[in-house]
Scaffold this motif. Structure first.
Motif, short mmCIF file in Angstrom:
data_model
loop_
_atom_site.label_atom_id
_atom_site.label_comp_id
_atom_site.label_asym_id
_atom_site.label_seq_id
_atom_site.Cartn_x
_atom_site.Cartn_y
_atom_site.Cartn_z
N HIS A 71 46.47 35.61 29.26
CA HIS A 71 45.67 36.75 30.05
C HIS A 71 45.53 36.07 31.52
CE1 HIS A 71 44.80 37.21 25.74
NE2 HIS A 71 44.53 38.38 26.21
N PRO A 72 45.83 36.94 32.67
CA PRO A 72 45.34 36.66 33.90
C PRO A 72 43.86 36.85 33.95
CG PRO A 72 46.51 38.91 33.76
CD PRO A 72 46.52 38.25 32.30
N ALA A 75 47.13 34.48 36.61
CA ALA A 75 46.79 35.28 38.01
C ALA A 75 47.35 34.85 39.01
CB ALA A 75 45.26 35.29 37.94
N LEU A 76 47.36 33.40 39.30
CA LEU A 76 47.91 32.96 40.49
C LEU A 76 49.62 33.49 40.51
CD1 LEU A 76 46.42 29.35 40.39
CD2 LEU A 76 45.93 31.39 41.89
N ARG A 118 43.99 42.05 44.44
CA ARG A 118 44.63 43.25 44.55
C ARG A 118 45.57 43.60 43.35
NH1 ARG A 118 47.96 40.31 48.79
NH2 ARG A 118 46.21 40.98 50.08
N HIS A 119 45.95 42.63 42.52
CA HIS A 119 46.57 42.79 41.23
C HIS A 119 46.08 43.39 40.12
CE1 HIS A 119 50.32 41.15 43.40
NE2 HIS A 119 49.46 40.18 43.94
N VAL A 120 44.55 43.36 39.99
CA VAL A 120 43.88 43.80 38.94
C VAL A 120 43.96 45.27 39.08
CG1 VAL A 120 41.42 43.84 37.90
CG2 VAL A 120 42.45 41.86 39.13
N PRO A 121 44.15 45.89 37.77
CA PRO A 121 44.27 47.38 37.81
C PRO A 121 42.84 48.19 38.23
CG PRO A 121 45.25 46.69 35.89
CD PRO A 121 44.66 45.25 36.81
#
Length: 513
Positions: A172-173, A190-191, A233-236
């Motif tokens: 999971h990120p 996440a990275l 910015r990558h989190v929905p």
């Protein structure tokens, strides 16, 4: 029941709302109110009811109709009670006006209530286990967010590295923000989404931010201030239904602890539209004073729409703009005039260069918007004061906007008098002082701590010191915060400081409408 032992009663939203002191914001007069009200009469009796007026009156009965106080005094003075009135017996307790918070984040509180709660964790291992517990409930690949960790509360006070978290939660990120919201920890998943999983040689230059590296030149997982955006910015983004749910959940939390008016910091125009929608549906029970989210909001706002005066029921107003000049002290992002005492060579981060901030403050002045500028370090505060003074000299009406400095946490003693001289409002959070007590002296050193949290020195007068909690950075409960401050002051104290103990009441009043 003896008055000293009387329990506090929080009045219902309508009565508390009507009794609350006026929210402090510039006003152009009330606009039309699209919201009707069908609340029946409510009579409060059986206790000591403080009206919160300048005379300090205490009465035994109070009558509310359609969300507004229509009579207060003795039962004899009130006379015949309207037919069908609902009677609320305070059972010997004490009722007070609705309390106000001069600095909070409404939607952020709603998001925090739904994310992994890391407040109070006593070790990095505990942080990892709380995140792992949430991961076990979610499908593989879904994002996990959280907030509240503070490495200063751990036995090992260094910033964490992502290794233990990535090993425990590999699928999971994860992006979990520090308690102050000015740093975050990301795991390996996440990275990777952000392209930060390799050796960073040299590390990317992030204006207003920092990517911390491990001994091998790889991202440690800790991202400070603007660098958080590389992963965030990558989190929905939340959809509209989720945002509504979060706002209403935050509202319930605030009303439950007696807060009826909030200065909500950092809203985009679409947030204001969403709040207006909730108001028009009769779902908005808080009084909200919205401050737009910096340059991005200024660029996105419809021409001529703001400032937005309070509506007739004072549910929603937009008087100003929240700006930033630096980061936070706990993550060593606050901009200091000299090095951090516990990190030689580091003087923090500027999120806006002096000329950039000056241009934004000038833009606010031209638009008639009240600037509310986040400044924590002594250099950050000086930059804001310099900008305010320059704009005040060029725009005669600028001081009437009541420019605010949010936090004003570390101010060089040479700058104390500039708040009063300029009429600038210090908007401060007393609870930060006690939260920071265990480690602030190490950050600043024995001499410089004299300029920290010295808010009574900044007070331009009894009508211009605004107090808040900065929720969800801190818990919003005003009575709880007062008790915590009292207990912590017994265990820790700054010998040179005298803290202002007026809970979260806003003692600033607006111009007469």
């Amino acid at each position: 029941m003896h008055p000293a032992r009387s329990p506090l009663r929080i009045l219902g939203p309508g009565a508390a709302l009507a009794l609350a002191l006026a929210c402090s914001s510039p006003s152009r007069g009330p606009a039309a109110d699209p919201v009707g009200s069908a609340e029946g009469p409510v009579l409060f009796v059986g206790g000591r009811i403080h009206l919160g007026d300048d005379a300090g009156r205490v009465v035994e009965a109070l009558l509310v109709q359609d969300g507004r106080v229509v009579a207060a005094g003795s039962l004899e003075q009130l006379g015949e009670v309207p037919a069908g009135a609902r009677v609320v017996d305070l059972d010997g307790g004490v009722a007070v006006p609705g309390l106000q918070d001069a600095h909070g984040h409404l939607e952020g509180l709603g998001a925090a209530l739904e994310s992994v709660d890391l407040v109070g964790t006593r070790s990095y291992a505990e942080v990892v286990e709380r995140i792992a517990a949430r991961a076990a409930e979610l499908p593989s690949g879904s994002w996990i967010e959280g907030r509240g960790w503070d490495q200063n509360d751990w036995a090992e006070t260094a910033f964490p590295v992502h290794g233990p978290l990535s090993a425990r939660v590999p699928d999971h990120p994860v992006l979990v923000r520090r308690v102050d919201g000015h740093a975050a920890l990301a795991n390996a998943a996440a990275l990777r989404r952000a392209g930060l999983d390799g050796v960073l040689d040299p590390p990317p230059d992030v204006p207003g931010g920092q990517i911390l590296l491990d001994a091998d030149g790889r991202a440690s997982g800790v991202l400070v201030d603007a660098a958080m955006g590389l992963v965030a910015r990558h989190v929905p983004p939340p959809d509209r239904a989720m945002r509504r749910r979060r706002i209403l959940r935050a509202q319930d939390e605030l009303l439950s602890v007696g807060l009826t008016c909030v200065h909500d910091m950092g809203a985009m125009p679409d947030t204001v539209d969403l709040l207006a929608e909730l108001r028009d549906e009769g779902l908005l029970r808080l009084r909200l004073v919205e401050y737009l989210a910096g340059e991005a909001a200024l660029d996105a706002m419809p021409p001529g729409r703001y400032p937005l005066a309070p509506d007739a029921r004072d549910r929603l107003a937009v008087p100003g703009v929240k700006l930033y000049v630096d980061g936070a002290l706990g993550s060593r992002g606050a901009a200091l005039l000299e090095d951090y005492a516990d990190d030689p060579g580091n003087r923090g981060l500027l999120l806006a260069e002096p000329e950039e901030l000056l241009a934004l403050v000038e833009r606010c002045a031209r638009l008639g918007l009240q600037p509310a500028v986040h400044a924590i370090g002594d250099r950050g505060n000086r930059i804001v004061l310099d900008a305010f003074d320059r704009v005040a000299a060029e725009h005669p009406g600028f001081r009437a906007l009541r420019p605010r400095i949010e936090h004003a946490q570390v101010v060089d003693p040479a700058d104390w008098a500039r708040f009063r001289a300029g009429g600038y409002v210090p908007s401060v959070q007393p609870t930060h002082a006690t939260s920071d007590m265990p480690w602030a002296p190490a950050r600043l050193g024995e001499e410089r701590i004299a300029g920290a949290y010295a808010w009574r020195r900044l007070d331009p007068g009894t009508d211009a010191l605004a107090l808040g909690s900065d929720f969800p950075v801190e818990r919003p409960h005003p009575l709880e915060q007062r008790l915590l401050r009292q207990s912590k002051m017994k265990a820790h104290h700054f010998r040179r400081q005298r803290f202002h103990h007026r809970a979260h009441l806003i003692i600033e009043r607006p111009p007469t409408r």
